[in-house]
Scaffold this motif. Structure first.
Motif, PDB file in Angstrom:
ATOM      1  N   ILE A   1       0.852  -1.197   0.000  1.00  0.00           N
ATOM      2  CA  ILE A   1       0.000   0.000   0.000  1.00  0.00           C
ATOM      3  C   ILE A   1       0.883   1.241   0.000  1.00  0.00           C
ATOM      4  CG2 ILE A   1      -1.828   1.183   1.284  1.00  0.00           C
ATOM      5  CD1 ILE A   1      -2.138  -1.660   2.739  1.00  0.00           C
ATOM      6  N   GLU A   2       0.557   2.186  -0.853  1.00  0.00           N
ATOM      7  CA  GLU A   2       1.358   3.418  -0.951  1.00  0.00           C
ATOM      8  C   GLU A   2       1.388   4.194   0.359  1.00  0.00           C
ATOM      9  OE1 GLU A   2       1.078   6.179  -4.223  1.00  0.00           O
ATOM     10  OE2 GLU A   2       0.542   4.531  -5.573  1.00  0.00           O
ATOM     11  N   ASP A   3       0.250   4.257   1.040  1.00  0.00           N
ATOM     12  CA  ASP A   3       0.169   5.028   2.293  1.00  0.00           C
ATOM     13  C   ASP A   3       1.006   4.423   3.417  1.00  0.00           C
ATOM     14  OD1 ASP A   3      -1.563   6.618   0.918  1.00  0.00           O
ATOM     15  OD2 ASP A   3      -3.382   5.773   1.817  1.00  0.00           O
ATOM     16  N   ASP A   4       1.255   3.128   3.317  1.00  0.00           N
ATOM     17  CA  ASP A   4       2.034   2.429   4.354  1.00  0.00           C
ATOM     18  C   ASP A   4       3.077   1.548   3.656  1.00  0.00           C
ATOM     19  OD1 ASP A   4       2.816   1.641   6.859  1.00  0.00           O
ATOM     20  OD2 ASP A   4       1.251   0.136   7.096  1.00  0.00           O
ATOM     21  N   TYR A   5       3.842   2.186   2.778  1.00  0.00           N
ATOM     22  CA  TYR A   5       4.710   1.462   1.840  1.00  0.00           C
ATOM     23  C   TYR A   5       5.719   0.547   2.535  1.00  0.00           C
ATOM     24  CZ  TYR A   5       7.903   0.547  -2.020  1.00  0.00           C
ATOM     25  OH  TYR A   5       8.681  -0.072  -2.953  1.00  0.00           O
ATOM     26  N   LEU A   6       6.466   1.084   3.492  1.00  0.00           N
ATOM     27  CA  LEU A   6       7.532   0.299   4.107  1.00  0.00           C
ATOM     28  C   LEU A   6       6.984  -0.884   4.898  1.00  0.00           C
ATOM     29  CD1 LEU A   6      10.572   0.041   4.389  1.00  0.00           C
ATOM     30  CD2 LEU A   6      10.443   1.456   6.442  1.00  0.00           C
ATOM     31  N   ASN A   7       5.994  -0.635   5.762  1.00  0.00           N
ATOM     32  CA  ASN A   7       5.430  -1.720   6.576  1.00  0.00           C
ATOM     33  C   ASN A   7       4.765  -2.792   5.721  1.00  0.00           C
ATOM     34  OD1 ASN A   7       6.234  -0.825   9.105  1.00  0.00           O
ATOM     35  ND2 ASN A   7       4.439   0.485   9.349  1.00  0.00           N
ATOM     36  N   SER A   8       3.973  -2.365   4.726  1.00  0.00           N
ATOM     37  CA  SER A   8       3.299  -3.352   3.881  1.00  0.00           C
ATOM     38  C   SER A   8       4.310  -4.111   3.020  1.00  0.00           C
ATOM     39  CB  SER A   8       2.216  -2.694   3.019  1.00  0.00           C
ATOM     40  OG  SER A   8       2.759  -1.704   2.179  1.00  0.00           O
ATOM     41  N   SER A   9       5.376  -3.444   2.596  1.00  0.00           N
ATOM     42  CA  SER A   9       6.435  -4.116   1.830  1.00  0.00           C
ATOM     43  C   SER A   9       7.111  -5.192   2.673  1.00  0.00           C
ATOM     44  CB  SER A   9       7.490  -3.114   1.368  1.00  0.00           C
ATOM     45  OG  SER A   9       6.963  -2.225   0.425  1.00  0.00           O
ATOM     46  N   ILE A  10       7.452  -4.842   3.902  1.00  0.00           N
ATOM     47  CA  ILE A  10       8.114  -5.809   4.797  1.00  0.00           C
ATOM     48  C   ILE A  10       7.204  -7.001   5.054  1.00  0.00           C
ATOM     49  CG2 ILE A  10       8.941  -6.145   7.171  1.00  0.00           C
ATOM     50  CD1 ILE A  10      10.046  -3.211   6.965  1.00  0.00           C
ATOM     51  N   THR A  11       5.905  -6.731   5.258  1.00  0.00           N
ATOM     52  CA  THR A  11       4.947  -7.819   5.500  1.00  0.00           C
ATOM     53  C   THR A  11       4.907  -8.778   4.315  1.00  0.00           C
ATOM     54  OG1 THR A  11       3.592  -6.374   6.887  1.00  0.00           O
ATOM     55  CG2 THR A  11       2.528  -8.353   6.029  1.00  0.00           C
ATOM     56  N   VAL A  12       4.809  -8.235   3.102  1.00  0.00           N
ATOM     57  CA  VAL A  12       4.753  -9.077   1.902  1.00  0.00           C
ATOM     58  C   VAL A  12       6.049  -9.877   1.743  1.00  0.00           C
ATOM     59  CG1 VAL A  12       4.698  -9.036  -0.641  1.00  0.00           C
ATOM     60  CG2 VAL A  12       3.067  -7.669   0.665  1.00  0.00           C
TER      61      VAL A  12
END
Length: 195
Positions: A132-143
């Motif tokens: 998600i763009e609004d939560d890019y870093l956290n959502s990237s790490i989760t994926v």
């Protein structure tokens, strides 16, 4: 976020645990050489796929979307690599038992992750849907973490499945048939890339 996380895990597992080239190779190796000698292949898939997901997420996603021809090139290169691997797996049973060498190495499985159309498409799909763009870093790490864990657990499970089937290998004909079956599964995967 919790329903999204469950959905991410579910899709990741459905993509990772279903039959595919990595899983066929892991079963072949576990069956013929045991888990200990399959560890390099397992690590190659795990580290290779994790690296692929990181690269696509932070560097390549826009390139893949902008230039779909790259995906076609990957599919073509993956096809040639899998045909080569299917050949090696089919005829590995012809070598003498005491000289039998695993044709699948760490570097092979690591590099293949970048040529595996199933893996590349899975990574693009999961990143596109769950980062998600609004939560890019956290959502990237989760994926990345979910993809990495799925790769490790699925490839290990398929290796143990191959090892388990070895218990039923009572003669050389069974071993040859199993190796041919794994080669055929790779060919089916190739056909699946083009359907």
């Amino acid at each position: 976020m919790h329903p999204e996380l469950f959905l991410l895990i579910g899709i990741s597992c459905s993509l990772g645990y279903t039959p595919g080239p990595n899983n066929a190779v892991a079963s072949f190796s576990g069956f013929n050489f045991g888990i200990k000698k399959t560890i390099p292949s397992i690590l190659g898939v795990w580290l290779g796929y994790t690296t692929l997901v990181i690269l696509i997420n932070f560097v390549l996603i826009s390139t893949f979307i902008k230039y779909p021809l790259i995906q076609e090139v990957i599919r073509l290169l993956g096809t040639f690599f899998l045909l080569y691997l299917a050949y090696k797996i089919s005829f590995s049973s012809l070598s003498k038992e005491n000289k039998k060498i695993n044709p699948v190495k760490f570097i092979d499985t690591f590099i293949f992750q970048f040529l595996n159309p199933k893996g590349v498409m899975a990574a693009i799909t999961l990143i596109s849907k769950f980062v998600i763009e609004d939560d890019y870093l956290n959502s990237s790490i989760t994926v990345i973490v979910v993809c990495s864990l799925t790769a490790l657990t699925s490839i290990t499970t398929w290796a143990f499945f191959g090892k388990f089937l070895r218990n039923f290998a009572t003669n050389n004909n069974f071993i040859k048939r199993f190796n041919y079956a794994m080669s055929l599964l790779l060919i089916v995967c190739i056909i699946g890339f083009y359907i």
